[in-house]
Design an enzyme around this catalytic site. Structure first.
Site, PDB file in Angstrom:
ATOM      1  N   CYS A 174       0.882  -1.160  -0.139  1.00  0.00           N
ATOM      2  CA  CYS A 174       0.095  -0.153  -0.096  1.00  0.00           C
ATOM      3  C   CYS A 174       0.813   1.446   0.092  1.00  0.00           C
ATOM      4  CB  CYS A 174      -1.029   0.031   1.064  1.00  0.00           C
ATOM      5  SG  CYS A 174      -2.201  -1.224   0.897  1.00  0.00           S
TER       6      CYS A 174
HETATM    7  N1  COA Z   1     -20.204  -9.060   7.735  1.00  0.00           N
HETATM    8  C1  COA Z   1     -20.983  -9.096   8.762  1.00  0.00           C
HETATM    9  N2  COA Z   1     -19.937  -9.378  10.015  1.00  0.00           N
HETATM   10  C2  COA Z   1     -18.456  -9.460   9.897  1.00  0.00           C
HETATM   11  C3  COA Z   1     -18.145  -9.443   8.615  1.00  0.00           C
HETATM   12  C4  COA Z   1     -18.832  -9.326   7.249  1.00  0.00           C
HETATM   13  N3  COA Z   1     -18.386  -9.234   6.169  1.00  0.00           N
HETATM   14  N4  COA Z   1     -16.831  -9.641   8.499  1.00  0.00           N
HETATM   15  C5  COA Z   1     -16.554  -9.680   9.906  1.00  0.00           C
HETATM   16  N5  COA Z   1     -17.639  -9.640  10.568  1.00  0.00           N
HETATM   17  C6  COA Z   1     -17.872  -9.867  12.047  1.00  0.00           C
HETATM   18  C7  COA Z   1     -16.928 -10.948  12.508  1.00  0.00           C
HETATM   19  O1  COA Z   1     -17.182 -12.282  12.515  1.00  0.00           O
HETATM   20  C8  COA Z   1     -16.812 -10.340  14.202  1.00  0.00           C
HETATM   21  O2  COA Z   1     -17.873 -10.898  14.929  1.00  0.00           O
HETATM   22  P1  COA Z   1     -17.709 -11.427  16.324  1.00  0.00           P
HETATM   23  O3  COA Z   1     -17.588 -10.094  17.080  1.00  0.00           O
HETATM   24  O4  COA Z   1     -19.135 -12.073  16.475  1.00  0.00           O
HETATM   25  O5  COA Z   1     -16.530 -12.526  16.279  1.00  0.00           O
HETATM   26  C9  COA Z   1     -17.180  -8.920  14.008  1.00  0.00           C
HETATM   27  O6  COA Z   1     -17.597  -8.792  12.810  1.00  0.00           O
HETATM   28  C10 COA Z   1     -16.045  -8.134  14.308  1.00  0.00           C
HETATM   29  O7  COA Z   1     -14.814  -8.689  13.213  1.00  0.00           O
HETATM   30  P2  COA Z   1     -13.561  -7.699  13.345  1.00  0.00           P
HETATM   31  O8  COA Z   1     -12.832  -8.585  12.059  1.00  0.00           O
HETATM   32  O9  COA Z   1     -12.997  -7.693  14.340  1.00  0.00           O
HETATM   33  O10 COA Z   1     -13.926  -6.294  12.552  1.00  0.00           O
HETATM   34  P3  COA Z   1     -13.330  -5.080  12.826  1.00  0.00           P
HETATM   35  O11 COA Z   1     -14.026  -4.092  13.693  1.00  0.00           O
HETATM   36  O12 COA Z   1     -11.806  -5.062  13.181  1.00  0.00           O
HETATM   37  O13 COA Z   1     -13.322  -4.576  11.144  1.00  0.00           O
HETATM   38  C11 COA Z   1     -11.830  -4.360   9.122  1.00  0.00           C
HETATM   39  C12 COA Z   1     -12.589  -5.316  10.302  1.00  0.00           C
HETATM   40  C13 COA Z   1     -10.906  -5.291   8.505  1.00  0.00           C
HETATM   41  C14 COA Z   1     -12.674  -3.331   8.613  1.00  0.00           C
HETATM   42  C15 COA Z   1     -10.602  -3.476  10.287  1.00  0.00           C
HETATM   43  O14 COA Z   1     -10.106  -4.196  11.272  1.00  0.00           O
HETATM   44  C16 COA Z   1      -9.770  -2.813   9.681  1.00  0.00           C
HETATM   45  O15 COA Z   1      -9.822  -1.750   8.715  1.00  0.00           O
HETATM   46  N6  COA Z   1      -8.227  -2.943   9.937  1.00  0.00           N
HETATM   47  C17 COA Z   1      -7.239  -2.347   9.002  1.00  0.00           C
HETATM   48  C18 COA Z   1      -7.428  -2.610   7.710  1.00  0.00           C
HETATM   49  C19 COA Z   1      -6.452  -2.217   7.094  1.00  0.00           C
HETATM   50  O16 COA Z   1      -5.887  -1.265   6.888  1.00  0.00           O
HETATM   51  N7  COA Z   1      -5.682  -3.100   6.321  1.00  0.00           N
HETATM   52  C20 COA Z   1      -4.679  -2.759   5.241  1.00  0.00           C
HETATM   53  C21 COA Z   1      -5.207  -3.177   4.213  1.00  0.00           C
HETATM   54  S1  COA Z   1      -3.973  -2.484   2.915  1.00  0.00           S
END
Ligand code: COA
Length: 391
Positions: A174
């Protein structure tokens, strides 16, 4: 034929004396026409989940296989700020039997897909600067994945544009674009080039696992270009590059194991790690403080009060991360005007994200305004480019 001496003198007289000061002369953007909304994405994922669960019904009933749960539009928007993403190949991505981009394979005598969209963005930048490709010295193709090993994408882009110079590819996930800008700026600073194109064609849909509920909503496709030049030849309206800084710290929290030593197809079961995988929560927690501190340190080194920054063009991965970083940098919650987002319509476009934000949201700034282009992502990697508007 003119004597050598005379021809040399005419050439040097027509080229203004170079300053060694790098500026951004122009940027260009290519946006694919097709776009996928969260609603379309979730309908496709849920249809896939239904099919997979039906196919595994007996194993699920016996407790041997976990059923797949539905994705949700509400979760995606709340967790990431993404509402839609542009893609190069919509129908196969949404087809629950394919869930990957697909197009007819092109022959070696045709331009490759990555080069084609890179050229489109590069042409837009050259046109904006009024720059003849003949006067460009180098092309850097800086992106998170390359379509092939060689010949370099950059050299194909260079040839398509008619640039007489050199090109090479670079990949820092990125952060590729900001690493490319610093590399280009260093060529200018050293006098090794006067005009360098940094092109970032990001076909992220090819390395996203569209079958993974945790990440299927993250990425979109796009191409950007940044023309970095010596101030002596830049158009009157440009952006001085005040300083660039790069940082990397190894982490497995964002990883893609695809490579020339393994040739598994993304459609084969058990190959999810050959696509994008991440520990999203850890990324969020670890990258936010690292990047905020890096920005503050670099601002201090450049003698810039971070509260005076007129605009932050941050990497576009997650709206929550950008909110926290800009708050730490500016000392208050940033408005959309201070830290614009393009996540809602573009999704995460890897290295292109901060460049899209800059490209779409800089016209309204005044001469003398100072801003920051900043990227961060896998590696971990992060890059800052402080800029000031001129003209
Ligand atoms: N739809 C519905 N629920 C979902 C889901 C989806 N597509 N994906 C995950 N969930 C659920 C999970 O199962 C989890 O449920 P639980 O609490 O019952 O276990 C809950 O949502 C939270 O999941 P989590 O993965 O902890 O979500 P989050 O709040 O951390 O958000 C991201 C996920 C990826 C958006 C976030 O962590 C993020 O943006 N991180 C940085 C990403 C980044 O910058 N990456 C770099 C790429 S270059």
């Amino acid at each position: 034929m003119r004597p050598m001496q005379e021809s040399y003198m005419q050439e040097t007289q027509s080229t203004p004396a170079l300053t060694g000061r790098p500026v951004i002369s122009a940027t260009g953007l290519f946006t694919p026409t097709e776009s996928i909304t969260n609603e379309e994405l979730v309908a496709s994922f849920n249809a896939f989940a239904d099919r997979r669960n039906a196919a595994n019904a007996a194993a699920i009933a016996a407790g041997e296989v976990e059923p797949l749960t539905y994705s949700s539009v509400e979760f995606i928007e709340k967790a990431s700020g993404i509402k839609a993403r542009h893609v190069m190949s919509k129908a196969p991505i949404l087809d629950p039997d394919v869930m990957a981009p697909r197009w007819d394979e092109r022959g070696n005598d045709e331009i490759s897909v990555m080069a084609e969209i890179g050229v489109a963005a590069a042409r837009a930048a050259l046109e904006q600067a009024g720059r003849d490709p003949q006067d460009v010295d180098a092309v850097l193709c800086a992106a998170s994945n390359m379509q092939r090993a060689y010949p370099a994408m950059a050299i194909e882009i260079q040839q398509a544009l008619g640039i007489d110079g050199f090109g090479f590819d670079m990949n820092v996930a990125c952060s590729s674009a900001t690493f490319g800008i610093q590399t280009a700026a260093d060529y200018i600073r050293s006098g090794n080039a006067k005009s360098v194109l940094v092109v970032s064609p990001e076909i992220t849909s090819g390395h996203l696992n569209w079958r993974d509920r945790d990440s299927h909503f993250i990425f979109g496709d796009v191409a950007t270009a940044v023309l970095v030049e010596d101030a002596a030849i830049a158009p009157a309206a440009h952006w001085d590059i005040l300083g660039t800084k790069l940082k990397t710290v190894f982490s497995n929290n964002i990883r893609n194991n695809f490579g020339f030593l393994n040739r598994a197809s993304p459609e084969t079961e058990g190959t999810a790690d050959k696509l994008f995988v991440q520990e999203g929560r850890k990324v969020f927690k670890e990258v936010v403080p690292m990047v905020a501190q890096m920005i503050l340190d670099e601002a201090a080194r450049l003698g810039i009060d971070p509260r005076d920054l007129r605009r932050l063009w941050l990497h576009q991965a997650n709206a929550g991360m950008n909110r926290l970083i800009s708050q730490r940098v500016l000392g208050h919650e940033a408005s959309e005007d201070e830290s614009p987002t393009v996540l809602d319509t573009y999704g995460n476009t890897s290295s292109a994200g901060s460049i899209i934000a800059f490209h779409l949201h800089h016209d309204d700034l005044n001469a003398g305004d100072t801003g920051l282009i900043c990227s961060f992502g896998a590696g971990y990697s992060a890059g800052t480019v402080f800029v000031r508007k001129v003209g």
